[in-house]
Scaffold this motif. Structure first.
Motif, PDB file in Angstrom:
ATOM      1  N   PHE A  89      28.077 -13.445  33.051  1.00 27.32           N
ATOM      2  CA  PHE A  89      26.706 -13.799  33.200  1.00 27.32           C
ATOM      3  C   PHE A  89      25.825 -13.713  32.170  1.00 27.32           C
ATOM      4  N   LYS A  90      26.290 -13.337  31.222  1.00 24.63           N
ATOM      5  CA  LYS A  90      25.417 -13.028  29.635  1.00 24.63           C
ATOM      6  C   LYS A  90      24.224 -12.114  30.247  1.00 24.63           C
ATOM      7  N   GLN A  91      24.502 -10.977  30.896  1.00 25.87           N
ATOM      8  CA  GLN A  91      23.616  -9.937  31.142  1.00 25.87           C
ATOM      9  C   GLN A  91      23.339  -8.894  30.159  1.00 25.87           C
ATOM     10  N   GLU A  92      22.415  -8.103  30.271  1.00 18.92           N
ATOM     11  CA  GLU A  92      22.341  -7.020  29.554  1.00 18.92           C
ATOM     12  C   GLU A  92      22.924  -5.486  29.852  1.00 18.92           C
ATOM     13  N   GLY A  93      23.134  -4.612  28.897  1.00 24.05           N
ATOM     14  CA  GLY A  93      23.793  -3.416  29.416  1.00 24.05           C
ATOM     15  C   GLY A  93      25.314  -3.150  29.098  1.00 24.05           C
ATOM     16  N   ARG A  94      25.688  -3.957  27.876  1.00 25.00           N
ATOM     17  CA  ARG A  94      26.985  -3.932  27.021  1.00 25.00           C
ATOM     18  C   ARG A  94      27.031  -2.485  26.721  1.00 25.00           C
ATOM     19  N   LYS A  95      26.097  -2.060  25.803  1.00 25.23           N
ATOM     20  CA  LYS A  95      26.284  -0.693  25.263  1.00 25.23           C
ATOM     21  C   LYS A  95      26.526   0.445  26.369  1.00 25.23           C
ATOM     22  N   ARG A  96      25.755   0.557  27.441  1.00 29.17           N
ATOM     23  CA  ARG A  96      25.984   1.269  28.595  1.00 29.17           C
ATOM     24  C   ARG A  96      27.426   1.317  29.088  1.00 29.17           C
ATOM     25  N   ALA A  97      27.916   0.076  29.451  1.00 22.88           N
ATOM     26  CA  ALA A  97      29.068  -0.161  29.951  1.00 22.88           C
ATOM     27  C   ALA A  97      30.409   0.394  28.819  1.00 22.88           C
ATOM     28  N   THR A  98      30.158   0.114  27.639  1.00 17.56           N
ATOM     29  CA  THR A  98      30.952   0.565  26.803  1.00 17.56           C
ATOM     30  C   THR A  98      31.118   1.977  26.575  1.00 17.56           C
ATOM     31  N   ILE A  99      29.920   2.602  26.532  1.00 18.78           N
ATOM     32  CA  ILE A  99      29.864   4.242  26.554  1.00 18.78           C
ATOM     33  C   ILE A  99      30.542   4.772  27.759  1.00 18.78           C
ATOM     34  N   GLY A 100      30.306   4.100  29.045  1.00 24.03           N
ATOM     35  CA  GLY A 100      30.960   4.670  30.142  1.00 24.03           C
ATOM     36  C   GLY A 100      32.449   4.425  30.229  1.00 24.03           C
ATOM     37  N   VAL A 101      32.759   3.333  29.510  1.00 27.57           N
ATOM     38  CA  VAL A 101      34.317   3.328  29.261  1.00 27.57           C
ATOM     39  C   VAL A 101      34.912   4.385  28.340  1.00 27.57           C
ATOM     40  N   ILE A 102      34.103   4.700  27.409  1.00 30.77           N
ATOM     41  CA  ILE A 102      34.736   5.746  26.460  1.00 30.77           C
ATOM     42  C   ILE A 102      34.720   7.129  26.917  1.00 30.77           C
TER      43      ILE A 102
ATOM     44  N   LEU B  33      28.361   4.624  33.371  1.00 34.43           N
ATOM     45  CA  LEU B  33      27.647   5.550  32.156  1.00 34.43           C
ATOM     46  C   LEU B  33      27.606   7.053  32.881  1.00 34.43           C
ATOM     47  N   VAL B  34      27.011   6.677  34.088  1.00 33.78           N
ATOM     48  CA  VAL B  34      26.768   8.080  35.057  1.00 33.78           C
ATOM     49  C   VAL B  34      28.004   8.750  35.211  1.00 33.78           C
ATOM     50  N   PHE B  35      29.115   7.919  35.801  1.00 29.90           N
ATOM     51  CA  PHE B  35      30.462   8.353  36.161  1.00 29.90           C
ATOM     52  C   PHE B  35      30.947   9.195  34.997  1.00 29.90           C
ATOM     53  N   GLY B  36      30.862   8.363  33.718  1.00 33.39           N
ATOM     54  CA  GLY B  36      31.373   9.019  32.829  1.00 33.39           C
ATOM     55  C   GLY B  36      30.616  10.295  32.143  1.00 33.39           C
ATOM     56  N   ILE B  37      29.292  10.491  32.313  1.00 35.14           N
ATOM     57  CA  ILE B  37      28.848  11.684  31.948  1.00 35.14           C
ATOM     58  C   ILE B  37      29.125  12.723  32.954  1.00 35.14           C
ATOM     59  N   LEU B  38      29.121  12.603  34.384  1.00 38.87           N
ATOM     60  CA  LEU B  38      29.469  13.480  35.285  1.00 38.87           C
ATOM     61  C   LEU B  38      31.019  13.937  35.022  1.00 38.87           C
ATOM     62  N   SER B  39      32.075  13.054  34.549  1.00 37.04           N
ATOM     63  CA  SER B  39      33.381  13.388  34.515  1.00 37.04           C
ATOM     64  C   SER B  39      33.565  14.530  33.456  1.00 37.04           C
ATOM     65  N   ILE B  40      32.600  14.291  32.445  1.00 32.42           N
ATOM     66  CA  ILE B  40      32.575  15.551  31.350  1.00 32.42           C
ATOM     67  C   ILE B  40      31.922  16.588  31.852  1.00 32.42           C
ATOM     68  N   ILE B  41      30.862  16.744  32.631  1.00 35.94           N
ATOM     69  CA  ILE B  41      30.191  17.949  33.321  1.00 35.94           C
ATOM     70  C   ILE B  41      31.310  18.571  34.375  1.00 35.94           C
ATOM     71  N   PHE B  42      31.776  17.944  35.078  1.00 40.28           N
ATOM     72  CA  PHE B  42      32.651  18.341  36.230  1.00 40.28           C
ATOM     73  C   PHE B  42      34.056  18.296  35.903  1.00 40.28           C
ATOM     74  N   TYR B  43      34.483  18.369  34.672  1.00 38.93           N
ATOM     75  CA  TYR B  43      35.911  18.308  34.070  1.00 38.93           C
ATOM     76  C   TYR B  43      36.976  19.066  35.050  1.00 38.93           C
ATOM     77  N   PHE B  44      36.645  20.251  35.130  1.00 37.59           N
ATOM     78  CA  PHE B  44      37.803  21.106  35.934  1.00 37.59           C
ATOM     79  C   PHE B  44      37.741  20.935  37.350  1.00 37.59           C
ATOM     80  N   CYS B  45      36.619  20.481  38.033  1.00 39.78           N
ATOM     81  CA  CYS B  45      36.819  20.307  39.505  1.00 39.78           C
ATOM     82  C   CYS B  45      37.358  18.711  39.780  1.00 39.78           C
ATOM     83  N   VAL B  46      36.372  17.708  39.624  1.00 42.41           N
ATOM     84  CA  VAL B  46      36.735  16.346  39.939  1.00 42.41           C
ATOM     85  C   VAL B  46      36.515  15.239  38.718  1.00 42.41           C
TER      86      VAL B  46
END
Length: 80
Positions: free
Chosen positions: A67-80, A32-45
């Motif tokens: 492993f039946k963990q939580e965080g599916r929504k965050r991972a999905t948003i990060g992929v999108i 999720l963090v990398f996805g948000i940073l990719s939008i913010i720093f689109y022109f650089c990296v």
């Protein structure tokens, strides 16, 4: 015969007296963090960060399912 009590989504108490903590996948948050940073720093990296977020997100989704963990929504948003 056991029973399960879920306290605020953080701790599960079973009838046998066993405490289990619900685990959230950290790779999902990283994606999720990398996805948000990719939008913010689109022109650089942004493209590089987006690819890293995509790969980490896919790995996180597989781990969450396995492993039946939580965080599916965050991972999905990060992929999108």
């Amino acid at each position: 015969m056991g029973y399960i009590i879920n306290i605020k989504g953080l701790i599960t108490v079973s009838g046998e007296g066993v405490l289990k903590r619900n685990v959230s996948n950290r790779k999902a948050l990283t994606s999720l963090v990398f996805g948000i940073l990719s939008i913010i720093f689109y022109f650089c990296v942004g493209i590089i960060l987006g690819v890293i977020g995509l790969i980490v997100g896919i790995v996180a989704l597989k781990e969450i399912k396995r492993f039946k963990q939580e965080g599916r929504k965050r991972a999905t948003i990060g992929v999108i």
